[in-house]
Every structure is written in C-alpha cells, then in structure tokens.
Design an enzyme around this catalytic site. Sequence first.
Site, short mmCIF file in Angstrom:
data_model
loop_
_atom_site.label_atom_id
_atom_site.label_comp_id
_atom_site.label_asym_id
_atom_site.label_seq_id
_atom_site.Cartn_x
_atom_site.Cartn_y
_atom_site.Cartn_z
N ARG A 107 -1.29 -33.67 -21.39
CA ARG A 107 -2.33 -33.57 -22.44
C ARG A 107 -2.01 -34.50 -23.60
NH1 ARG A 107 -2.12 -27.18 -23.06
NH2 ARG A 107 -0.62 -27.19 -21.36
N ASN B 247 1.03 -12.69 -15.11
CA ASN B 247 0.44 -13.89 -15.71
C ASN B 247 -0.39 -14.54 -14.60
OD1 ASN B 247 -0.17 -16.33 -16.82
ND2 ASN B 247 1.92 -16.86 -17.40
N GLY C 223 7.37 -27.52 -23.74
CA GLY C 223 7.44 -27.33 -22.28
C GLY C 223 6.48 -28.32 -21.68
N ASN C 224 5.81 -27.91 -20.59
CA ASN C 224 4.74 -28.77 -20.09
C ASN C 224 3.62 -28.81 -21.12
OD1 ASN C 224 3.82 -30.52 -18.26
ND2 ASN C 224 3.35 -28.99 -16.69
N GLU D 24 8.73 -15.01 -22.51
CA GLU D 24 7.39 -14.46 -22.72
C GLU D 24 7.18 -13.15 -21.95
OE1 GLU D 24 4.25 -17.78 -23.32
OE2 GLU D 24 5.91 -18.71 -22.26
N ARG E 117 -0.77 -11.30 -19.54
CA ARG E 117 -0.94 -12.43 -20.44
C ARG E 117 -2.42 -12.83 -20.40
NH1 ARG E 117 0.16 -18.68 -19.65
NH2 ARG E 117 0.01 -19.29 -21.83
N ASP F 168 7.49 -35.11 -16.13
CA ASP F 168 8.69 -34.28 -16.22
C ASP F 168 9.76 -35.06 -16.99
OD1 ASP F 168 11.26 -33.00 -15.61
OD2 ASP F 168 10.07 -31.77 -14.25
N MET F 169 10.26 -34.45 -18.07
CA MET F 169 11.22 -35.15 -18.94
C MET F 169 12.46 -35.61 -18.19
SD MET F 169 11.10 -36.39 -21.77
CE MET F 169 9.93 -36.19 -23.07
N HIS G 120 7.79 -25.30 -29.62
CA HIS G 120 7.73 -24.93 -28.20
C HIS G 120 7.42 -26.21 -27.42
CE1 HIS G 120 6.42 -22.11 -24.84
NE2 HIS G 120 5.90 -23.27 -24.46
N GLY H 227 10.92 -25.29 -21.79
CA GLY H 227 11.63 -26.15 -20.83
C GLY H 227 12.33 -27.34 -21.45
N ASN I 248 16.36 -27.40 -22.90
CA ASN I 248 17.24 -28.15 -22.00
C ASN I 248 17.51 -29.59 -22.40
OD1 ASN I 248 17.64 -26.16 -19.89
ND2 ASN I 248 15.43 -26.33 -19.59
N HIS J 229 0.27 -20.26 -27.19
CA HIS J 229 1.72 -20.02 -27.07
C HIS J 229 2.19 -18.99 -28.11
CE1 HIS J 229 2.15 -24.48 -25.60
NE2 HIS J 229 1.94 -23.68 -24.58
N LYS K 70 2.10 -15.21 -11.63
CA LYS K 70 3.52 -14.99 -11.89
C LYS K 70 3.68 -13.52 -12.23
CE LYS K 70 4.57 -19.39 -14.00
NZ LYS K 70 4.49 -20.00 -15.28
P1 AMP Z 1 7.98 -25.06 -19.28
O1 AMP Z 1 6.51 -25.38 -19.36
O2 AMP Z 1 8.50 -24.38 -20.50
O3 AMP Z 1 8.38 -24.37 -18.00
O4 AMP Z 1 8.72 -26.50 -19.26
C1 AMP Z 1 8.59 -27.36 -18.18
C2 AMP Z 1 9.10 -28.74 -18.55
O5 AMP Z 1 10.43 -28.65 -19.08
C3 AMP Z 1 9.22 -29.70 -17.40
O6 AMP Z 1 8.01 -30.36 -17.14
C4 AMP Z 1 10.30 -30.66 -17.85
O7 AMP Z 1 9.69 -31.73 -18.55
C5 AMP Z 1 11.12 -29.86 -18.83
N1 AMP Z 1 12.46 -29.56 -18.33
C6 AMP Z 1 12.85 -28.54 -17.54
N2 AMP Z 1 14.18 -28.61 -17.29
C7 AMP Z 1 14.66 -29.69 -17.97
C8 AMP Z 1 15.95 -30.30 -18.13
N3 AMP Z 1 17.04 -29.80 -17.55
N4 AMP Z 1 16.02 -31.40 -18.90
C9 AMP Z 1 14.93 -31.91 -19.50
N5 AMP Z 1 13.70 -31.38 -19.39
C10 AMP Z 1 13.56 -30.30 -18.62
#
Ligand code: AMP
Length: 401
Positions: free
Chosen positions: A245, A7, A214-215, A388, A95, A286-287, A212, A334, A338, A184, A14
């Site tokens: 975004r 990727n 994530g970020n 993925e 990818r 970041d959540m 989905h 993410g 989580n 995605h 990656k």
């Molecule tokens: P990804 O793009 O799928 O790698 O997701 C990344 C995002 O997942 C991060 O920016 C966080 O906001 C969120 N994330 C990752 N770990 C956790 C966690 N343990 N609790 C809450 N959010 C998380």
Amino acid sequence: MKVLVINSGSSSIKFQLLDMQDESVLASGLVERIGEAEGLIKCELRPDTDAEEVIKIQEPVPNHEHGMRKAVDLLTDADKGVIKDRSEIGAVGHRVVHGGEAFHQPTLITDEVIAAIENTIPLAPLHNPANLDGIKVARELFPAAPQVAVFDTAFHQSIPPHAYHYALPIELYEKHRVRRYGFHGTSHKFVAGECAKVMGKKLEDVNIITVHLGNGCSMTAVEKGKSIDTTLGLTPLEGLVMGTRSGDVDPAIYAFLARNCDMDIDAIDNMLNKKSGLKGLCGMNDMRDIHSAIEKGDKMAKLALDVQTYRNRKYIGAYMAALGHVDAIVFTAGIGENDNIVREKTVEGLEAFGIIMDKKVNDQRVKKPTLLSTKESAVQIWGIPTNEELAIARQAVEVVA
Ligand code: AMP
C-alpha cells in the site's frame, strides 16, 4: 474461562484458543485458501509446551463454515484435542476491522450489533463482510458462548475532530461519514499498555508514539492512554509506506492517472492498495527479501527502504509536535519487532530531539519488551511484541464479566 479468538478474512480464518486463567495458548491455527481448489488447515496444539503438536490438513475448504468446523474438530479431537467439547469455550472474541462511529469499545454481539456492522460495509467492503462470516459461523457452532466484537477502529474513536476531519466539504462527513477512522487499534492499545507497564508508570501518566510496522503499517500518538491521532484514515491506505500500500500520496493522483494513463477508479484503487508501497518501488514486499537484495547491490530495494524509513521519521516528528511531550516510542509487529535496520534508520538523526538509540542493544529480534535507547535518551525507545489475539481475548473476558 477458555476464549476462542477468531480473525476471519475473505479467504482465511486465523484462530487461537486461550485459557484466560493463566493466559496460556492452548491452540493456534489458520484455515487458508477458502473457496479455492486446494485449501489448508494448520493447527498448533499446545504450542510453547513439550507436548506441542502441529497438524496440517490439505483439502478443499469450500466455505468459512466448513473451515471453522474442521478447526473445531481438531480442538476437540479425542486423542490430540485440547478441549473435550465445544461447550468448554466460554466466549468467542472476533476481530472486526471497521466499527465506524458506532463502536467505541468491544461489544457483545446481538442481532442489532450485526446490523450495525453491516451498515459499515461501505467503509470496509473487503474486511467487514468476511468478519461477519466468521461471526455468523461462530454463533451457530457455539450457541451458548457470548460472542464479542473487538473493533480495529475503536481505540481511535478518542481522536478529536481537528485531527479526524479532512478539509473537504462538510456534507461528505454529515451524509457519508467521510473522516479519519484509523486501524490496528487493538495492537496500538496493547503495546501502549505494555510499554507503560515496563516503564513502571501508569498509562494515564505517559505519552507514547506507537509504531506498528508489519505488512500494514501505522503510527499512533497516544496521549495519557488515548489515541489522539493516527496515520491510517478513512481506509487502511493513508500514512506510512506499507508492503503493497502506498500510504500518503497527492490525492490529485486519481485525476492525473485517469486523464493521462488510461486508468479507471478500480484500477487506481487496486494499484494503490496492492501494487504500491515497498512492492511498487522495488518489486518485493517482504523486508527480509529487501535486505538480501540491498546486500547484492539492488538500488531500488535501497530506495524502498529509504522511502519507508524517511516517512516513518517524518511522522514521528509530526506526532512529537501533536503530543508536545513524548515519553516513549514503541516499535511493534513483523518489521518493528524483527528489523533492527528499519528501527535504526527510522530514528536516525533524531538525537537533537532527545531520541538516542543504543545501536548495540537494537541489533536483535525483539521477543519480549526490550529497551532500545541509551540511558541518556530523553525519550525511551522500546521494542514490544504485539499480541492482538491476547488483547482480543482479554477484552472479550471484560465484556462477558
Ligand atoms: P505482520 O504483518 O506483522 O505479520 O508482518 C509481516 C512482515 O514483517 C513481513 O512482510 C516482513 O516484511 C516482516 N518481517 C517478518 N519477519 C522479519 C524479519 N525477521 N526481519 C525483517 N522483517 C521481517
């Protein structure tokens, strides 16, 4: 067969090496900050085993070729490596973010395919050139291995015209292919397939909403295994609220900001992609940080969480209407895997539609497919880890076969 999955981003690569006999991961790594003064090469060899070894090398990585060569040196290292020599790699899966309308499925890479990916660069000016860099380097390093492109957009090519057209002058589609593409796709397809498996059903017999988060965030309505609508559009900006975004905004915002706020197209584009979303609302993307801030009473952090989860819920409603009947909702990536609070707030108030979360079971980080709804829930809610790399490797094997 051993498959290397790549990727390749603008300043990072990656990679993961999988043994497809048992789908085990032989190595997984990341080359970061390519082209910067100090680069980082990180590689986990034999993860998930007792013989796991993590290697980190800090040194300048001038370009993708240098980074990839370094990664291959680690994989083939005489003492610690996981393969004796590059020729053991039977296929390379790449990818590729944007396949435009040309690619509906994973595709064996030839000179013509590279030219077609180059043609889609205007649709993904940041991603596709970086993906092409990875392809070019891998073709040089592994000349005997078939190279397969797996497109983020391909799964969404089944979306029907009434869902992929924007209500714009039709010439924009005819001349410039302006339409919804969606992204995605590899993740949505993978978790929909896994969901059908754990439900004990055939994918062709179920309708699933895949979420989905994530970020980047997107949601897809999957009807009998096919994507029929998705939230990301011409570019990966539309739809849900993401880390940086904006997701949906009034398209007139461009004119408003240009006329009233002294911003040009590049500044607005940059703001919508990099300074908006959760970060725009509360300064954090970041959540985990957002939850800590909420605990300390940060009102803007609470607002960001509310805006994101409300938008999620609104799109679940839209896709229930699009699908007519929904068997399952799947959370992944993410945040989706989580974050129990985001999952709970996303489906809050949907009990009247037969969507009932089991809050006790939901109170966990999901490491394997987990049912998160109650027995009474008419729609099952699942947390399913996305993978993925494995999805790309499986598709590479299929194409080669
Ligand atoms: P990804 O793009 O799928 O790698 O997701 C990344 C995002 O997942 C991060 O920016 C966080 O906001 C969120 N994330 C990752 N770990 C956790 C966690 N343990 N609790 C809450 N959010 C998380």
